[in-house]
Design a protein around this motif. Structure first.
Motif, mmCIF file in Angstrom:
data_model
loop_
_atom_site.group_PDB
_atom_site.id
_atom_site.type_symbol
_atom_site.label_atom_id
_atom_site.label_comp_id
_atom_site.label_asym_id
_atom_site.label_seq_id
_atom_site.Cartn_x
_atom_site.Cartn_y
_atom_site.Cartn_z
ATOM 1 N N THR A 145 10.103 2.949 2.993
ATOM 2 C CA THR A 145 10.102 1.774 4.031
ATOM 3 C C THR A 145 11.378 1.346 3.995
ATOM 4 O OG1 THR A 145 7.832 1.097 3.149
ATOM 5 C CG2 THR A 145 9.278 -0.599 4.164
ATOM 6 N N THR A 158 3.770 -0.373 0.423
ATOM 7 C CA THR A 158 3.106 -0.237 1.719
ATOM 8 C C THR A 158 1.791 -0.037 1.642
ATOM 9 O OG1 THR A 158 5.227 0.708 2.808
ATOM 10 C CG2 THR A 158 3.170 0.954 4.000
ATOM 11 N N ASP A 197 5.539 5.109 8.503
ATOM 12 C CA ASP A 197 5.863 4.855 7.095
ATOM 13 C C ASP A 197 4.661 4.738 6.476
ATOM 14 O OD1 ASP A 197 6.723 3.567 4.935
ATOM 15 O OD2 ASP A 197 7.316 1.637 5.742
HETATM 16 MG MG MG Z 1 6.533 1.680 1.638
#
Ligand code: MG
Ligand code: GTP
Length: 187
Positions: free
Chosen positions: A26, A44, A68
């Motif tokens: 990220t 994430t 991502d």
């Molecule tokens: Mg991440």
């Protein structure tokens, strides 16, 4: 198009960003797209998307759709044995551990195998993969030489590798070495 105006060619590429929990997927995307960095870690969940638009040359526009992907969810999805949080931290986030320890490379190969087993190009060949050795701003011993890294990439089907840092400003654009290498890869 207006008469005389050059025709703009647009290309869309999907880029999957995969790797262990907390390695900085990220953060690298945030640096690349928004020129921002945060020390704060928020894992994430599922998948996030970001778009990077490159004016490649006066007639070519490239859109990179960056996927991502959560380290944690992908590990679950692939059915890998879940380790305890301490154990996971040990692999990638302990500053005393180097990027180049064998556990790091084992993890890389695990991700590469997972990728190749799930996605491929329409003609059946593996999708091109680039290896990023992130957090290069942190202390580590450089037990792997650049030529060993080249060899690793060759052996395991990576197009090339880059040392990266989401923390250091302008690393991606400023490094002559990176520019040269990405130019060589394009060629
Ligand atoms: Mg991440
Ligand atoms: P998941 O989403 O859980 O898979 O993690 P991730 O790979 O997206 O990691 P993330 O980008 O969230 O970064 C994890 C932690 O590492 C954060 O605290 C970041 O600030 C830190 N970090 C990421 N990249 C770098 C880097 O290049 N250098 C340093 N020093 N820290 C970094």
């Amino acid at each position: 198009a207006a008469a005389g105006a050059p025709e703009i060619h647009e290309h869309l590429f999907k880029v999957l960003v995969i790797g262990e929990l907390g390695v900085g997927k990220t953060s690298i995307i945030k640096r690349y797209v928004h020129q921002l960095f945060s020390q704060h870690y928020r894992a994430t969940i599922g998948v996030d998307f970001a778009l990077k638009v490159l004016n490649w040359d006066s007639r070519t526009l490239v859109r990179l759709q960056l996927w991502d992907i959560a380290g944690r969810d992908a590990v679950d999805a692939a059915g890998w044995t879940r380790r305890g949080p301490e154990d996971r931290m040990g692999i990638f986030d302990d500053e005393k551990k180097s990027l180049y320890e064998s556990s790091t490379f084992e993890a890389v190969l695990k991700w590469k195998r997972d990728l190749d087993s799930k996605v491929h190009l329409p003609n059946g060949s593996p999708i091109p993969a680039v290896l990023l050795a992130n957090k290069c701003d942190q202390n580590r011993d450089t037990s792997q030489s650049p030529s060993q890294m080249d060899q690793f990439c060759k052996e395991h089907g990576f197009t090339g590798w880059f040392e990266t840092s989401a923390k250091i400003e302008n690393l991606i654009d400023a490094s002559d070495d990176l520019q040269d290498k990405s130019k060589a890869m394009r060629e």
